[in-house]
Design a protein around this motif. Structure first.
Motif, short mmCIF file in Angstrom:
data_model
loop_
_atom_site.label_atom_id
_atom_site.label_comp_id
_atom_site.label_asym_id
_atom_site.label_seq_id
_atom_site.Cartn_x
_atom_site.Cartn_y
_atom_site.Cartn_z
N LEU A 84 1.70 -3.06 -13.35
CA LEU A 84 1.24 -2.19 -12.28
C LEU A 84 0.35 -2.93 -11.28
O LEU A 84 0.10 -2.43 -10.19
CB LEU A 84 0.48 -1.01 -12.89
N VAL B 154 -1.82 -2.19 -6.51
CA VAL B 154 -1.43 -1.16 -7.48
C VAL B 154 -0.79 0.05 -6.82
O VAL B 154 0.28 0.51 -7.23
CB VAL B 154 -2.67 -0.69 -8.27
N HIS B 155 -1.42 0.58 -5.77
CA HIS B 155 -0.92 1.85 -5.25
C HIS B 155 0.46 1.70 -4.61
O HIS B 155 1.26 2.62 -4.64
CB HIS B 155 -1.93 2.48 -4.28
N ALA C 129 2.86 1.73 -7.43
CA ALA C 129 3.00 3.10 -7.92
C ALA C 129 3.95 3.88 -7.01
O ALA C 129 4.82 4.60 -7.46
CB ALA C 129 1.64 3.78 -7.98
N ARG C 130 3.78 3.69 -5.70
CA ARG C 130 4.63 4.45 -4.78
C ARG C 130 6.08 4.01 -4.85
O ARG C 130 6.98 4.74 -4.47
CB ARG C 130 4.13 4.25 -3.35
N ARG D 189 2.36 6.11 -14.86
CA ARG D 189 1.70 5.52 -16.01
C ARG D 189 0.71 6.49 -16.66
O ARG D 189 0.11 7.30 -15.98
CB ARG D 189 0.95 4.28 -15.53
N VAL E 119 0.00 12.90 -2.40
CA VAL E 119 0.12 11.47 -2.12
C VAL E 119 1.60 11.09 -2.03
O VAL E 119 2.01 10.30 -1.18
CB VAL E 119 -0.59 10.64 -3.21
N THR F 282 4.69 11.94 -9.28
CA THR F 282 5.03 10.87 -8.36
C THR F 282 6.53 10.58 -8.39
O THR F 282 7.00 9.67 -7.72
CB THR F 282 4.27 9.57 -8.72
#
Ligand SMILES: Nc1ncnc2c1ncn2[C@@H]1O[C@H](COP(=O)(O)OP(=O)(O)OP(=O)(O)O)[C@@H](O)[C@H]1O
Ligand SMILES: [Mg+2]
Lengths: 689, 256
Positions: B51, B73-74, B77-78, B83, B106, B167
């Motif tokens: 990640l 990281v973000h 994630a996107r 996680r 988000v 997400t």
């Protein structure tokens, strides 16, 4: 020939820088000791140094004590006693890992302690009364052993005492049991606890010792100031933090070297900058102020550019990972009922105040109420940053000042519309705030606080003096005047009308803040506050969220600062916005409630109205319906305000949401219990029927 | 078909401790893969490297064939990694639904400051509906308004799963979801996860000490020991291999 003079100049600079550098080193020693043994970023050492210096001064000059007796009282007895008291009563009760709470409390103490001291001892800073050093004739007798630089007797004393006490500390560490234990604790507090050393005894001892160093430094540095006053000593501790940061906050010898290095660097810049400014004209106006700002620049650079500094704590302690996680806060989701209750209460409160204002307030009350409303607007900037984003900023005063100076420059000097200038001021402050945030947002919260403090000190020392900001030389004579706005038929020179404007601005800002809280930005910030790593794992960018928070906060502070300057028709930078003055803002709002609009409003009201209303006895007078019946203990000194709220920050460890919110929650729980009981009783009645 | 997750030679050291060395691992779309190993083997560290919470010294992380090693990281994630955490990570002072709402917002990516300022930042009806659907799937519907502090550990782990699901991940990393749960709760969690996964078709990489759960839940497994992959293959074979027993029980440790 030229080379020889150059080398002589350098050597002279070094000699000149050693005495103050040694004193910075002394405080830095205390700072590292306290930080390593109890995890406290003790900014209050400035206050403690001030107390020792003030006590020495008072005992010697007012009470007629001998120099030695005054020194023993101030440095040997009182300074360590204060350290012991702080450790026993406050810091030892805080759980490990609550670094932010400890920092906030230290800030509260920085505000409370000097005032408490002045109240208890009856000490009053008198402008222009330069404090004397330890030996008579300290400032008038000179020695010149090298033929390069003439040390004053004060400087030589400071240097000698600093060296002797540094050596004494080294001996203590090397040869005594408690010293060895302290060294072990400094290396790893947790490890020593496992080894059966009583860390609390060591911690108490090191607090006493570090406070003694702070007190010593205070007495030694005092002769360098024109007037003995608390803000200078607060600056001193920032310098010491810079020195300690050079030693990564963990190494005492390197902290001392850092202190000496800063002293020498300042002296060298002092020597060479004037020559440079002969060639480069633009340096001239700020020349005098660059040198004192050097430590702030160094500190800011170290915090933002030196990752090893931020990691020093975790890495040096192999057992850092075994700290228990912080306690889970009590459930704190607001129910709609509570929200309605607060809203009703707020409306009633403002109606009452409104009626009083319209019917009976005279000019001075009108002024204070308007100030309260404007301060509340400024405090909303803290609500966003500290309450929502969980970041402690110590430079909100600088942002507010940017707003004030913008109106001064645009409206007074260039004749722009005052209201437009106020908004422009907000936008400029927002921009500065966002730019400042960029390198800071990924740092830990304590480091953000330190970096903003460095920025505030830098702004205070350099930026304010720039002609296009604070007006330069002309404003020294004329002040930084700010006109009142005129809007069509409305002339806001009328105080009642201006109060109306202030309220409109506050309500607009309050709306903004609540909209942000319930919107995406607020939710994002709340998530980040809860868990940064989890927030990132769902795609939140911490940088973007926090820069947004800083920008909004900067705007609110800038707009509020502009309004305050317009109200006072002068920026009044030193009394309104200087870093030390702005510390109290944070202290107030953290004590009362950083998460809500009400918290900001109560803080604004407390700032302006507490003194005249309660301390001067006006409220009691109204209740008793006569001024004569006000008891003799009134008027109470306004300094108690600082003491009161400064000490209230101690509750931050337990109630980071502030007293108002905490009290409301408790009241709400009581009401809920009562409602439940009523419901039960009704059901019982139905059953029996 | 490109793998959802493809790591190549991921290596990470902590102050001299080799936490991961040369870990290369594949997860195909829709697959359920196990990652097992004794305490301190580097499993959580591996998740953190995937990640981007930790930067690997060497190696690459490919998501759907795209190298994301340089992304924060973000961003990763996107791009589709969800996680959960071994040490539970929830947002204090908010409700269960709030946890999912922020993730949904988000994901939609329309959280602009000006929308907040216009008073349009509050959760919309269809956002709430989307969250409630997931809460329903996870059996959390009744707890939607509950403050997070009131939940049990098992419920908290479910909230973490729900938050990750909002997400719409292509790959879900689960770090010891059963720790702190009893057998029944564990079985319920596995059933719930399986149902959601089959409905949405994402892949799962599961770190787990509960051998039974791994055996029932995953088709393929990797074994990590002292930061090195020592075995991989169909889960039942892996679990039966002597190498794995040795890693868990030490050399000479027989079946027990
Ligand atoms: N932040 C860190 N700093 C230093 N060492 C670390 C850090 N995180 C993990 N380690 C070390 O790396 C190794 C792998 O740890 P990791 O947490 O990844 O193991 P794990 O397989 O998840 O173990 P567990 O089953 O106990 O969760 C361990 O030796 C651990 O001590
Ligand atoms: Mg783990």
């Amino acid at each position: 020939m030229l080379a020889v003079t150059f080398i002589e100049d350098v050597l002279r600079g070094v000699l000149q820088g050693l005495p103050p550098g040694a004193v910075y080193g002394l405080i830095a020693i205390g700072f590292v000791l306290a930080y390593k043994t109890s995890g406290v970023f003790n900014l209050a050492f400035g206050a403690q140094a001030y107390i020792s210096a003030g006590l020495y001064f008072q005992a010697r000059n007012e009470w007629g004590w001998s120099n030695l007796a005054a020194f023993v009282l101030a440095v040997v007895i009182v300074a360590p006693a204060i350290g012991l008291i702080l450790e026993r009563l406050i810091f030892r009760h805080l759980p490990p890992g609550s670094a932010l709470a400890k920092l906030v409390i230290a800030i509260g103490l920085s505000v409370a302690l000097p005032n408490l001291f002045e109240l208890v001892v009856g000490f009053e800073p008198v402008a222009g009364r330069t404090p004397e050093g330890l030996l008579n004739g300290g400032a008038t007798v000179f020695y010149d052993p090298t033929g390069l630089y003439a040390f004053s007797r004060d400087e030589l004393t400071a240097l000698t005492i600093a060296i002797v006490s540094g050596l004494a500390l080294a001996a203590l560490f090397r040869f005594t049991p408690i010293g060895l234990q302290m060294r072990a604790v400094v290396e790893s507090p947790r490890m020593t606890e496992l080894n059966g050393i009583r860390a609390d005894r060591v911690s108490a001892f090191s607090w006493a010792l570090s406070s003694a160093f702070a007190g010593l430094a205070g007495v030694l540095i005092a002769p360098r100031f024109n007037t003995l006053a608390a803000p200078d000593f607060f600056n001193l501790v920032v310098v010491a933090v810079a020195a300690a940061a050079i030693g990564k906050l963990v190494s005492i010898p390197r902290a001392v070297a850092g202190g000496l290095g800063l002293g020498v660097l300042i002296a060298l810049i002092d020597t060479f900058l004037p020559r440079l400014s002969e060639a480069q004209e633009w340096i001239e106006p700020i020349q005098d102020n660059v040198t004192p700002a050097v430590p702030f620049i160094v500190l800011f650079a170290l915090v933002t550019l030196w990752p090893a500094l931020r990691r020093s704590q975790e890495q040096s302690d192999p057992l850092a990972g075994v700290d228990p996680p912080p306690p889970v806060p009590a459930a704190s989701v607001r129910t709609p009922f509570l929200t309605i209750l607060t809203a009703v209460f707020g409306v009633c409160f403002f109606l009452v105040v409104g009626v009083v204002v319209v019917t009976r307030a005279d000019v001075s009350w009108l002024f204070l109420i308007t100030q309260a409303v404007i301060m509340s607007t400024i405090y909303l900037s803290v609500t966003v940053l500290t309450g929502f984003a969980g970041q402690i900023s110590l430079c909100q005063g600088a942002f507010a000042a940017i707003g004030g100076f913008t109106v001064f420059q645009l409206a007074d000097r260039f004749g722009a519309s005052v209201l437009v200038a106020a908004v422009v001021g907000g936008v400029i402050a927002a921009t500065v705030s966002a730019l400042l945030a960029l390198p800071l947002v990924r740092l830990g919260r304590v480091w953000v606080a330190i970096a903003t403090l460095a920025f505030a000190a830098f702004f205070d020392a350099v930026v304010v003096k720039l002609p296009f900001v604070g007006g330069g030389g002309t404003s020294l004579l004329q002040g930084t005047r700010v006109p009142r706005p005129v809007l069509g038929p409305l002339d806001f020179a009328n105080d009642r009308l201006f109060l109306g404007l202030a309220i409109v601005v506050f309500l607009a800002c309050a709306y903004t803040v609540t909209a942000i809280r319930s919107g995406t930005v607020g939710r994002t910030l709340a998530a980040l506050r809860g868990s940064e790593v989890a927030s990132e794992s769902i795609g939140i960018s911490p940088t973007r969220a926090r820069v947004t928070a800083f920008a909004v906060s900067g705007f609110l502070a800038g707009l509020g600062g502009a309004m305050l300057s317009i109200q006072q028709e002068n920026v009044n930078y030193a009394s309104n916005f200087a870093p030390f003055a702005a510390l109290f803002w944070l202290v107030l709002i953290v004590s009362l409630g950083a998460r809500t609009v009400e918290g900001a409003a109560y803080s604004g009201a407390s700032f302006s109205l507490m003194d005249p209303l309660i301390f001067k006895g006006a409220l009691l007078g109204w209740i008793l319906r006569s001024e004569e019946r006000i008891p003799g203990i009134f008027p109470i000194s306004p300094k108690w305000r600082f003491v009161l709220f400064g000490l209230t920050t101690i509750t931050f460890a337990k109630h980071p949401e502030g007293l108002v919110e905490d009290g409301k929650r408790k009241a709400h729980a009581r009401v809920e219990r009562w409602r439940a009981r009523v419901r039960e009783r009704r059901q019982d009645a139905e059953v029996t029927a | 078909m490109t793998a959802v997750l493809d790591t190549r030679g991921v290596t990470k050291t902590f102050a001299g401790v080799q936490a991961l060395s040369d870990v290369s691992l594949l997860v195909e779309p829709g697959e359920r893969v196990g990652l097992i190993g004794p305490n301190g083997a580097g499993k959580t560290t591996f998740f953190n490297c995937v990640l981007g919470v930790l930067r690997a010294e060497r190696g690459q992380v490919l998501l759907d064939g795209e190298d994301v090693s340089a992304l924060p990281v973000h961003e990763r994630a996107r791009r589709g990694i969800g996680r959960t955490f071994q040490r539970i990570e929830l947002f204090g002072e908010s409700t269960v639904r709030d946890h999912l709402l922020i993730a949904e917002r988000v994901r939609r990516g329309d959280g602009r400051l000006w929308r907040d300022l216009l008073g349009r930042g509050r959760p919309s009806a269809d956002e709430v509906a989307a969250c409630d659907r997931v809460l329903e799937q996870l059996g959390l519907a009744e707890l939607a308004e509950e403050p997070i502090e009131h939940l049990s550990l098992g419920q908290g782990r479910l909230v973490e799963v729900g938050r990750a699901l909002m997400t719409r991940p292509r790959l879900l990393l689960l770090d010891e979801p059963s720790s702190g749960l009893d057998r029944r709760e564990t079985a319920d969690l596995a059933a719930t996860l399986r149902a959601v996964q089959q409905a949405q078709g994402f892949a799962i990489l599961l770190v787990e000490h509960d051998v039974e759960l791994v055996a029932n839940f995953t088709s393929r497994s990797y074994v990590l020991d002292f930061g090195t992959l020592i075995a991989e293959g169909p889960t039942d074979e892996v679990l039966a291999s002597s190498l794995v027993r040795e890693a868990y029980l030490g050399p000479g440790g027989g079946p027990g």
